[in-house]
Structures are given as structure tokens and as C-alpha cells.
Design a protein around this motif. Structure first.
Motif, PDB file in Angstrom:
ATOM      1  N   GLN A 198      -8.370  10.807  10.031  1.00 26.24           N
ATOM      2  CA  GLN A 198      -8.958  10.183  11.199  1.00 26.24           C
ATOM      3  C   GLN A 198     -10.007   9.621  11.036  1.00 26.24           C
ATOM      4  O   GLN A 198     -10.255   8.581  11.525  1.00 26.24           O
ATOM      5  CB  GLN A 198      -9.017  11.505  12.360  1.00 26.24           C
ATOM      6  N   ALA A 199     -10.865  10.022  10.007  1.00 23.25           N
ATOM      7  CA  ALA A 199     -12.400   9.609   9.756  1.00 23.25           C
ATOM      8  C   ALA A 199     -12.101   8.203   9.201  1.00 23.25           C
ATOM      9  O   ALA A 199     -12.677   7.283   9.351  1.00 23.25           O
ATOM     10  CB  ALA A 199     -13.176  10.405   8.901  1.00 23.25           C
ATOM     11  N   VAL A 200     -11.051   7.999   8.200  1.00 21.10           N
ATOM     12  CA  VAL A 200     -10.674   6.795   7.797  1.00 21.10           C
ATOM     13  C   VAL A 200     -10.260   5.961   8.359  1.00 21.10           C
ATOM     14  O   VAL A 200     -10.721   4.531   8.669  1.00 21.10           O
ATOM     15  CB  VAL A 200      -9.726   6.987   6.474  1.00 21.10           C
ATOM     16  N   MET A 201      -9.515   6.258   9.323  1.00 26.13           N
ATOM     17  CA  MET A 201      -8.924   5.397  10.410  1.00 26.13           C
ATOM     18  C   MET A 201      -9.781   4.796  11.345  1.00 26.13           C
ATOM     19  O   MET A 201      -9.936   3.637  11.792  1.00 26.13           O
ATOM     20  CB  MET A 201      -7.783   6.079  11.440  1.00 26.13           C
ATOM     21  N   GLN A 202     -11.073   5.757  11.863  1.00 26.01           N
ATOM     22  CA  GLN A 202     -12.233   5.198  12.665  1.00 26.01           C
ATOM     23  C   GLN A 202     -12.915   4.145  11.958  1.00 26.01           C
ATOM     24  O   GLN A 202     -13.316   3.002  12.515  1.00 26.01           O
ATOM     25  CB  GLN A 202     -12.937   6.108  12.795  1.00 26.01           C
ATOM     26  N   ARG A 203     -13.124   4.434  10.388  1.00 24.24           N
ATOM     27  CA  ARG A 203     -13.920   3.292   9.675  1.00 24.24           C
ATOM     28  C   ARG A 203     -13.229   2.021   9.691  1.00 24.24           C
ATOM     29  O   ARG A 203     -13.513   0.883   9.786  1.00 24.24           O
ATOM     30  CB  ARG A 203     -14.103   3.775   8.500  1.00 24.24           C
ATOM     31  N   GLN A 204     -11.667   2.038   9.448  1.00 26.63           N
ATOM     32  CA  GLN A 204     -10.807   1.003   9.469  1.00 26.63           C
ATOM     33  C   GLN A 204     -10.812   0.023  10.731  1.00 26.63           C
ATOM     34  O   GLN A 204     -10.839  -0.991  10.706  1.00 26.63           O
ATOM     35  CB  GLN A 204      -9.352   1.249   8.996  1.00 26.63           C
ATOM     36  N   HIS A 205     -10.970   0.853  11.947  1.00 26.87           N
ATOM     37  CA  HIS A 205     -10.790   0.363  13.324  1.00 26.87           C
ATOM     38  C   HIS A 205     -12.190  -0.421  13.525  1.00 26.87           C
ATOM     39  O   HIS A 205     -12.284  -1.361  13.782  1.00 26.87           O
ATOM     40  CB  HIS A 205     -10.732   1.370  14.147  1.00 26.87           C
ATOM     41  N   GLY A 206     -13.216   0.118  13.027  1.00 20.80           N
ATOM     42  CA  GLY A 206     -14.667  -0.546  13.075  1.00 20.80           C
ATOM     43  C   GLY A 206     -14.527  -1.621  12.100  1.00 20.80           C
ATOM     44  O   GLY A 206     -15.318  -2.759  12.645  1.00 20.80           O
ATOM     45  N   ALA A 207     -14.005  -1.531  11.047  1.00 17.81           N
ATOM     46  CA  ALA A 207     -14.231  -2.680  10.133  1.00 17.81           C
ATOM     47  C   ALA A 207     -13.321  -3.923  10.725  1.00 17.81           C
ATOM     48  O   ALA A 207     -13.594  -5.130  10.713  1.00 17.81           O
ATOM     49  CB  ALA A 207     -13.522  -2.551   8.823  1.00 17.81           C
ATOM     50  N   LEU A 208     -12.109  -3.619  11.454  1.00 15.07           N
ATOM     51  CA  LEU A 208     -11.297  -4.670  12.114  1.00 15.07           C
ATOM     52  C   LEU A 208     -12.102  -5.292  13.121  1.00 15.07           C
ATOM     53  O   LEU A 208     -11.860  -6.294  13.396  1.00 15.07           O
ATOM     54  CB  LEU A 208      -9.690  -4.011  12.662  1.00 15.07           C
ATOM     55  N   ARG A 209     -12.716  -4.516  14.056  1.00 15.29           N
ATOM     56  CA  ARG A 209     -13.357  -4.910  14.971  1.00 15.29           C
ATOM     57  C   ARG A 209     -14.558  -5.717  14.516  1.00 15.29           C
ATOM     58  O   ARG A 209     -14.809  -7.041  15.280  1.00 15.29           O
ATOM     59  CB  ARG A 209     -14.089  -3.721  15.898  1.00 15.29           C
ATOM     60  N   GLY A 210     -15.359  -5.399  13.624  1.00 19.38           N
ATOM     61  CA  GLY A 210     -16.111  -6.477  13.027  1.00 19.38           C
ATOM     62  C   GLY A 210     -15.544  -7.857  12.612  1.00 19.38           C
ATOM     63  O   GLY A 210     -16.149  -8.602  12.605  1.00 19.38           O
ATOM     64  N   VAL A 211     -14.398  -7.720  11.892  1.00 22.13           N
ATOM     65  CA  VAL A 211     -13.748  -8.822  11.365  1.00 22.13           C
ATOM     66  C   VAL A 211     -13.278  -9.737  12.578  1.00 22.13           C
ATOM     67  O   VAL A 211     -13.610 -10.916  12.786  1.00 22.13           O
ATOM     68  CB  VAL A 211     -12.546  -8.614  10.523  1.00 22.13           C
ATOM     69  N   ILE A 212     -12.860  -9.154  13.731  1.00 21.32           N
ATOM     70  CA  ILE A 212     -12.495  -9.881  14.943  1.00 21.32           C
ATOM     71  C   ILE A 212     -13.680 -10.419  15.531  1.00 21.32           C
ATOM     72  O   ILE A 212     -13.645 -11.752  16.136  1.00 21.32           O
ATOM     73  CB  ILE A 212     -11.815  -8.943  15.794  1.00 21.32           C
TER      74      ILE A 212
END
Length: 153
Positions: free
Chosen positions: A55-69
Motif C-alpha cells: 500500500q505504501a509503495v502504491m501511494q508513492r507511485q500514485h504520487g509520482a504519477l500525479r507529479g508526471v501528469i
């Protein structure tokens, strides 16, 4: 961006698999009601830890994806602004080119009138050194250019 989305999709699948496995073990544990269920409890705790980490890794990935977007949107906005600036500059250039054509036409007309006045003068031809008409025209062109195209009487 597609790579991040694919990783997130795989992590979500893994999370579903781990959650289903945990649920299955919890059901088995309830059915047994035995003191010898220590290994099952340990496996459930391990699955809980894995799920929390995932869950923690997924949250970081979601944050990274939002940053890229967000970055892609900013770049698109900047590109639109630059395109608009180029269009404005092209419009200004067209206006300046049109103004330049008008000034050239006025200059040509003014030089034509000046040449006609000089050639009508009595006796001016004999006193004028060769090339002086070109010098007068060149001087008038410079003055006209420096005055911003305003004709002087």
C-alpha cells in the motif's frame, strides 16, 4: 507514464491476491479454533505486513504519477503560451511588413516628385556635379527613414 501505470496495475493485482489469501487464511483460522494455529496467525501477520508495504509503495507511485501528469500539463500550457506568442509576433510582423510597403511607396512617390522639381530648375544641370542627384536622394531616404516615414515640406 505508461510504465508507472502498468506497475500500479500489477501492484493492485498483487494486493488483491494477497488480500484474498489473507481472507482465506482468516477463515481457516476461525474454523479451526485450535491453539495449534500459530503458523496460520504468523502467516496472516506476514500478509498484513506485505499488504501495508505494498500500500505504501502504491501511494508513492500514485504520487509520482500525479507529479508526471502535472508536469505534462504545465509543459502543454507553456507550449500553448509560446504558440500564442509566436502567433502574436507573426501578426505584428505582417503589420510591420505592410507598413514597410506603404513607406516604400511613399518614399518612391516623394523621390519621384523631388527628382521632377530638380530637373525642372533652370540652369541647375550645369552646376550639379555628376552623382549629386543620387546623393540628394540618398540623403532624403536617410532623413525619411530617421523621421519614421514622416514627410517634411
Amino acid at each position: 507514464m505508461a510504465e508507472v501505470e502498468e506497475r500500479l496495475r500489477r501492484m493492485e493485482e498483487e494486493q488483491r491476491t494477497l488480500s484474498a489469501k489473507k481472507l482465506n487464511l482468516e477463515l481457516q483460522l476461525r474454523q479451526l479454533h485450535s491453539p495449534t494455529c500459530g503458523p496460520l496467525r504468523e502467516e496472516i501477520r506476514t500478509l498484513d505486513d506485505q499488504l501495508a508495504h505494498l500500500q505504501a509503495v502504491m501511494q508513492r507511485q500514485h504520487g509520482a504519477l500525479r507529479g508526471v501528469i502535472r508536469q505534462a500539463e504545465e509543459l502543454r500550457k507553456e507550449a500553448r503560451m509560446k504558440e500564442q506568442r509566436v502567433e502574436e509576433m507573426e501578426e505584428r510582423l505582417r503589420g510591420l511588413e505592410e507598413e514597410n510597403k506603404e513607406l516604400k511607396a511613399r518614399l518612391t512617390a516623394q523621390l519621384g516628385q523631388s527628382a521632377a522639381r530638380l530637373s525642372k530648375g533652370v540652369g541647375t544641370e550645369s552646376f550639379r556635379p555628376i552623382g549629386s542627384l543620387e546623393a540628394v536622394q540618398s540623403s532624403r531616404i536617410r532623413k525619411l527613414y530617421q523621421s519614421g516615414g514622416r514627410m517634411e515640406s
